[in-house]
Every structure is written in structure tokens, then in C-alpha cells.
Motif scaffolding. Structure first.
Motif: not given
Length: 217
Positions: A72-75, A23-24, A16-17, A44-46
Motif C-alpha cells: 500500500l505504501m508503494g502503490s 467495493n471499488r 481484506l483484498v 483497489a489497485k493497492g
């Protein structure tokens, strides 16, 4: 009967990462047509941060999805962090304590994610958003599994539902988010959230299928 051993969480998460990081630029290009153009950058960052945080670890699927949700929630700024975070947290919670998932249990995982996301959002199918991909994909999967289709066939239904749902956003008028300000002009373009959701669901299906095992007779 085939099943997914949940010990493969790290492998599935890494897939998944990879698909989001790879595909950023494409995701930002899609977003740029009717949005801020930063969907790929933020996603992409998260996902990259999550990938870095699990290096060298062997995680079960519930733990892996929970780690992704928290990251993801934090970034990720804006709405995508909470939305995708809730989706993956709901999936994680639905399979806690499970060592193996058959086709129906995997469907319960998908439904748990969908329900969690819908619990924090007023968005609906037809609003030109990630739910336009997620809902038909989960519905198609559940229908296949409930009708007795085998695990690979149900995963194929997930892929097809995701592809069809994502493509449907091209002719929808945006009703939520920044794109909604464009009104009719938002038609003719895919929604970036629907596209990233398609990438994630197709990759989840592909990775799960690679790890399917046959139950002992």
C-alpha cells in the motif's frame, strides 16, 4: 478460551483484498460526493496488487499484514498509502513472533496499528476521516476484552464501533483533506476513508472469528 492461530494470515489477507476490490465502485462513489472520486480506484489497485503478490503463499498474520503495508505504501497515491500502510505495519509489528492471539493480544494488535497511524498523522476524531471509524472501533474492542468479554463478543464490539464511527462522519464537517474546502457543504455525506476503514475492520473481525479455535483444557 478461544484464540486465533496466526498461521491463517493468507486467508485473512485475502478476505481484506476481496472486500476492497469488490467495493471499488462504491468507495469511489462515496468519495465523489465531496472528494476526488478516486478512493475506490486507488485502494483497489493497492489491495489487488497485494493479493496477486501472495498467491500460492502460506503466510503468518504478521507477515501478511506487513506485506499489505509495504504494498500500500508503494502503490497508493496521496495520503491513503502512508496512512493505511502505517496502520497495517503497526499491527504486524505488534504480533511478531506470536503463534496465537487471545482476545487481549488481538487488541494489542489493533492498538499497535492505531498508534502507528497516529504517529504519522495530525488528524483527530471529528475531522471526518478514517480515524472516526478506527478509534471508536478499537476503543470498543478493548473495552469489551478488558471487561472479560469472550473473543467473539469483543469482535462484535469492534464491528459495532466501526459501524457507529463510520456513520458519525455523515454529519461532520470536513476539517482535513480536499473535502475541507467545502466547509458546511461536506455535511450530509460519509467520508470515503471512514467507509473503507469500516469495510476492513468488519471483514477483519469476520475472518478472525471464522478461524477461532478453542484452547485445550
Amino acid at each position: 478460551m478461544q484464540y486465533l492461530n496466526t498461521s491463517h494470515g493468507t486467508d485473512i489477507l485475502e478476505a481484506l483484498v476481496d472486500v476492497i476490490v469488490e467495493n471499488r465502485n462504491y468507495l469511489s462513489e462515496v468519495d465523489g460526493a465531496i472528494g476526488d472520486g478516486d478512493h475506490g480506484i486507488n485502494m483497489a489497485k493497492g489491495f489487488r496488487l497485494c493479493g496477486e503478490s501472495i498467491q500460492g503463499q502460506s503466510l503468518g498474520l504478521s507477515k501478511a499484514l506487513g506485506t499489505l503495508a509495504t504494498t500500500l505504501m508503494g502503490s497508493i497515491g496521496g495520503s491513503m498509502g502512508p496512512l493505511y500502510g502505517s496502520l497495517f505495519l503497526g499491527m504486524s509489528n505488534a504480533i511478531k513472533e506470536r503463534e496465537a492471539l487471545d482476545a487481549r493480544a488481538f487488541g494489542d494488535m489493533l492498538t499497535g496499528g492505531l498508534n502507528a497511524l497516529q504517529g504519522i498523522s495530525d488528524a483527530q476524531v471529528g475531522d471526518k476521516c478514517l480515524l472516526d471509524t478506527l478509534v471508536p472501533a478499537v476503543d470498543d474492542y478493548r473495552r469489551a476484552a478488558d471487561n472479560g468479554e469472550d473473543f467473539p463478543a469483543a469482535l462484535d464490539a469492534l464491528r459495532q464501533g466501526a459501524e457507529r464511527g463510520c456513520e458519525s462522519t455523515r454529519e461532520l464537517e470536513a476539517r482535513i483533506g480536499r473535502a475541507a474546502r467545502l466547509g458546511e457543504r461536506s455535511k450530509g455525506h460519509l467520508d470515503a476513508g471512514a467507509v473503507s476503514c469500516r469495510l476492513l475492520l468488519v471483514t477483519l473481525a469476520d475472518s478472525a472469528e471464522r478461524h477461532l479455535e478453542k484452547a485445550a483444557a
